[in-house]
Motif scaffolding. Structure first.
Motif, PDB file in Angstrom:
ATOM      1  N   GLY A 108       0.728  -1.179  -0.052  1.00 26.54           N
ATOM      2  CA  GLY A 108      -0.058   0.196  -0.040  1.00 26.54           C
ATOM      3  C   GLY A 108       0.767   1.120  -0.040  1.00 26.54           C
ATOM      4  O   GLY A 108       0.915   2.051  -0.814  1.00 26.54           O
ATOM      5  N   TRP A 109       1.364   1.373   1.198  1.00 32.36           N
ATOM      6  CA  TRP A 109       2.262   2.837   1.312  1.00 32.36           C
ATOM      7  C   TRP A 109       3.773   2.440   1.685  1.00 32.36           C
ATOM      8  O   TRP A 109       4.064   1.441   2.633  1.00 32.36           O
ATOM      9  N   ALA A 110       4.620   3.138   1.335  1.00 32.46           N
ATOM     10  CA  ALA A 110       5.912   3.074   1.766  1.00 32.46           C
ATOM     11  C   ALA A 110       6.640   4.389   1.782  1.00 32.46           C
ATOM     12  O   ALA A 110       7.103   5.248   1.336  1.00 32.46           O
ATOM     13  N   CYS A 111       6.135   5.194   3.267  1.00 32.08           N
ATOM     14  CA  CYS A 111       6.257   6.496   3.488  1.00 32.08           C
ATOM     15  C   CYS A 111       7.574   6.753   4.235  1.00 32.08           C
ATOM     16  O   CYS A 111       7.513   6.064   5.212  1.00 32.08           O
ATOM     17  N   SER A 112       8.262   7.853   4.146  1.00 32.62           N
ATOM     18  CA  SER A 112       8.833   8.354   5.452  1.00 32.62           C
ATOM     19  C   SER A 112      10.080   7.215   5.840  1.00 32.62           C
ATOM     20  O   SER A 112      10.853   6.744   4.722  1.00 32.62           O
ATOM     21  N   ALA A 113       9.745   6.822   6.941  1.00 36.91           N
ATOM     22  CA  ALA A 113      10.833   5.736   7.406  1.00 36.91           C
ATOM     23  C   ALA A 113      10.657   4.481   6.657  1.00 36.91           C
ATOM     24  O   ALA A 113      11.506   3.666   6.664  1.00 36.91           O
ATOM     25  N   ALA A 114       9.340   4.282   6.331  1.00 35.60           N
ATOM     26  CA  ALA A 114       9.198   3.006   5.391  1.00 35.60           C
ATOM     27  C   ALA A 114       9.762   2.862   4.089  1.00 35.60           C
ATOM     28  O   ALA A 114      10.191   1.898   3.722  1.00 35.60           O
ATOM     29  N   SER A 115      10.057   4.208   3.583  1.00 39.48           N
ATOM     30  CA  SER A 115      10.897   4.071   2.173  1.00 39.48           C
ATOM     31  C   SER A 115      12.254   3.877   2.549  1.00 39.48           C
ATOM     32  O   SER A 115      12.964   3.549   1.545  1.00 39.48           O
ATOM     33  N   ILE A 116      12.805   4.104   3.649  1.00 39.18           N
ATOM     34  CA  ILE A 116      14.144   3.767   3.829  1.00 39.18           C
ATOM     35  C   ILE A 116      14.131   2.183   4.088  1.00 39.18           C
ATOM     36  O   ILE A 116      15.261   1.508   3.456  1.00 39.18           O
ATOM     37  N   ILE A 117      13.407   1.588   4.802  1.00 36.67           N
ATOM     38  CA  ILE A 117      13.372   0.148   4.856  1.00 36.67           C
ATOM     39  C   ILE A 117      13.400  -0.263   3.329  1.00 36.67           C
ATOM     40  O   ILE A 117      13.910  -1.451   3.149  1.00 36.67           O
ATOM     41  N   ALA A 118      12.399   0.129   2.473  1.00 40.99           N
ATOM     42  CA  ALA A 118      12.434  -0.140   1.232  1.00 40.99           C
ATOM     43  C   ALA A 118      13.664  -0.352   0.383  1.00 40.99           C
ATOM     44  O   ALA A 118      13.805  -1.446  -0.440  1.00 40.99           O
ATOM     45  N   MET A 119      14.633   0.318   0.634  1.00 44.85           N
ATOM     46  CA  MET A 119      15.880   0.509  -0.039  1.00 44.85           C
ATOM     47  C   MET A 119      16.846  -0.876   0.306  1.00 44.85           C
ATOM     48  O   MET A 119      17.561  -0.890  -0.414  1.00 44.85           O
ATOM     49  N   ALA A 120      16.448  -1.513   1.169  1.00 45.48           N
ATOM     50  CA  ALA A 120      17.138  -2.679   1.523  1.00 45.48           C
ATOM     51  C   ALA A 120      16.848  -3.793   0.552  1.00 45.48           C
ATOM     52  O   ALA A 120      17.596  -4.881   0.862  1.00 45.48           O
ATOM     53  N   ALA A 121      15.961  -3.775  -0.193  1.00 44.83           N
ATOM     54  CA  ALA A 121      15.283  -4.872  -1.105  1.00 44.83           C
ATOM     55  C   ALA A 121      16.283  -5.171  -2.222  1.00 44.83           C
ATOM     56  O   ALA A 121      16.933  -4.124  -2.798  1.00 44.83           O
ATOM     57  N   ASP A 122      16.588  -6.507  -2.125  1.00 48.38           N
ATOM     58  CA  ASP A 122      17.293  -6.785  -3.668  1.00 48.38           C
ATOM     59  C   ASP A 122      16.373  -6.640  -4.803  1.00 48.38           C
ATOM     60  O   ASP A 122      16.874  -6.298  -5.942  1.00 48.38           O
TER      61      ASP A 122
END
Length: 259
Positions: A108-122
């Motif tokens: 659904g959403w990857a906002c703020s701090a969640a967008s940082i976590i998303a960057m860890a994805a291969d």
């Protein structure tokens, strides 16, 4: 300095259009480990950072889940308005050190701090209708002008570190990323892919095998087809019956072509 409340957190968003929807994200965190398939599925829904509110989860929760995963590939289902920036950074670094492949689905959403976590994805997959948002770090402070200047310096340094994380994936320049952070930028699934933050937007058929292949004709192919057409277009009294060898040659040239 005072601690942020939930309302302070949502009020910090410059664009208030989606705030009510973000508030409705259910708080959910769990991990399921499958030793047969060697995969671990982790669900991260809701606010990040127990240092803020009791109904959130922290980097410690993620760390424990990853330890239990061992060397399994990890699949994360992410839907979060964000939360504590340092928890987001900690989770990013913990996932980057994991031995197995990390796949993150933004449900659904990857906002703020969640967008940082998303960057860890291969592999980061934006699901249908999902959104990705980056913005300035914020805090609520009370004190003198000196206190405020010190806090501004801390936020500047924090943002530089966060931009470093975004730069590990994006194809944008650092100046462009900085401008998008300052402006608070909300990205659709396709835009997130276009800017290199995500690898794939669900629903986009990027499978090369399913695309029609363009066939390159050789000079001999073109001559053979031309000769065939010339034979078809001859007047009836000039038309010659093709030999068996000519028929075989034309059949071979036609193979794989559709007109």
């Amino acid at each position: 300095m005072k601690f942020l409340t939930k309302e302070d957190f949502y009020n910090a968003f410059k664009n208030q259009t989606h705030v009510e929807q973000l508030k409705q994200i259910p708080q959910k965190f769990n991990a399921v480990h499958n030793e047969e398939t060697k995969t671990s599925e982790i669900t991260i829904y809701g606010v990040i950072g127990t240092s803020w509110w009791n109904d959130s989860f922290s980097a410690s929760d993620i760390d424990q889940a990853i330890k239990e995963a061992g060397t399994n590939d990890i699949i994360i289902n992410l839907n979060s308005p964000g939360g504590d920036a340092f928890d987001g950074i900690s989770i990013f670094n913990r996932l980057k050190r994991h031995e197995g492949k990390v796949t993150i689905h933004v449900d659904g959403w990857a906002c703020s701090a969640a967008s940082i976590i998303a960057m860890a994805a291969d592999e980061l997959i934006m699901e249908l209708g999902s959104m990705f948002m980056i913005h300035e770090a914020s805090n609520i402070i009370w004190g003198t002008k000196t206190d405020m200047r010190k806090e501004a310096d801390v936020l500047e340094e924090l943002e530089e570190g966060i931009i470093n994380i975004y730069m590990t994936k994006t194809n944008l320049s650092r100046e462009d990323v900085r401008a998008k952070v300052d402006a608070e930028t909300w990205l659709s699934a396709n835009k997130a892919v276009e800017y290199g933050f995500a690898n794939k937007a669900a629903g986009n058929n990027s499978d090369e095998e399913n695309k029609p292949q363009n066939t390159v004709l050789t000079v001999e192919d073109k001559r053979g087809i031309l000769n065939e057409l010339q034979g078809i277009l001859k007047p009836n009294n000039q038309k010659e019956e093709p030999t068996e060898r000519q028929q075989q040659k034309v059949a071979a040239q036609r193979k794989g072509f559709f007109f």
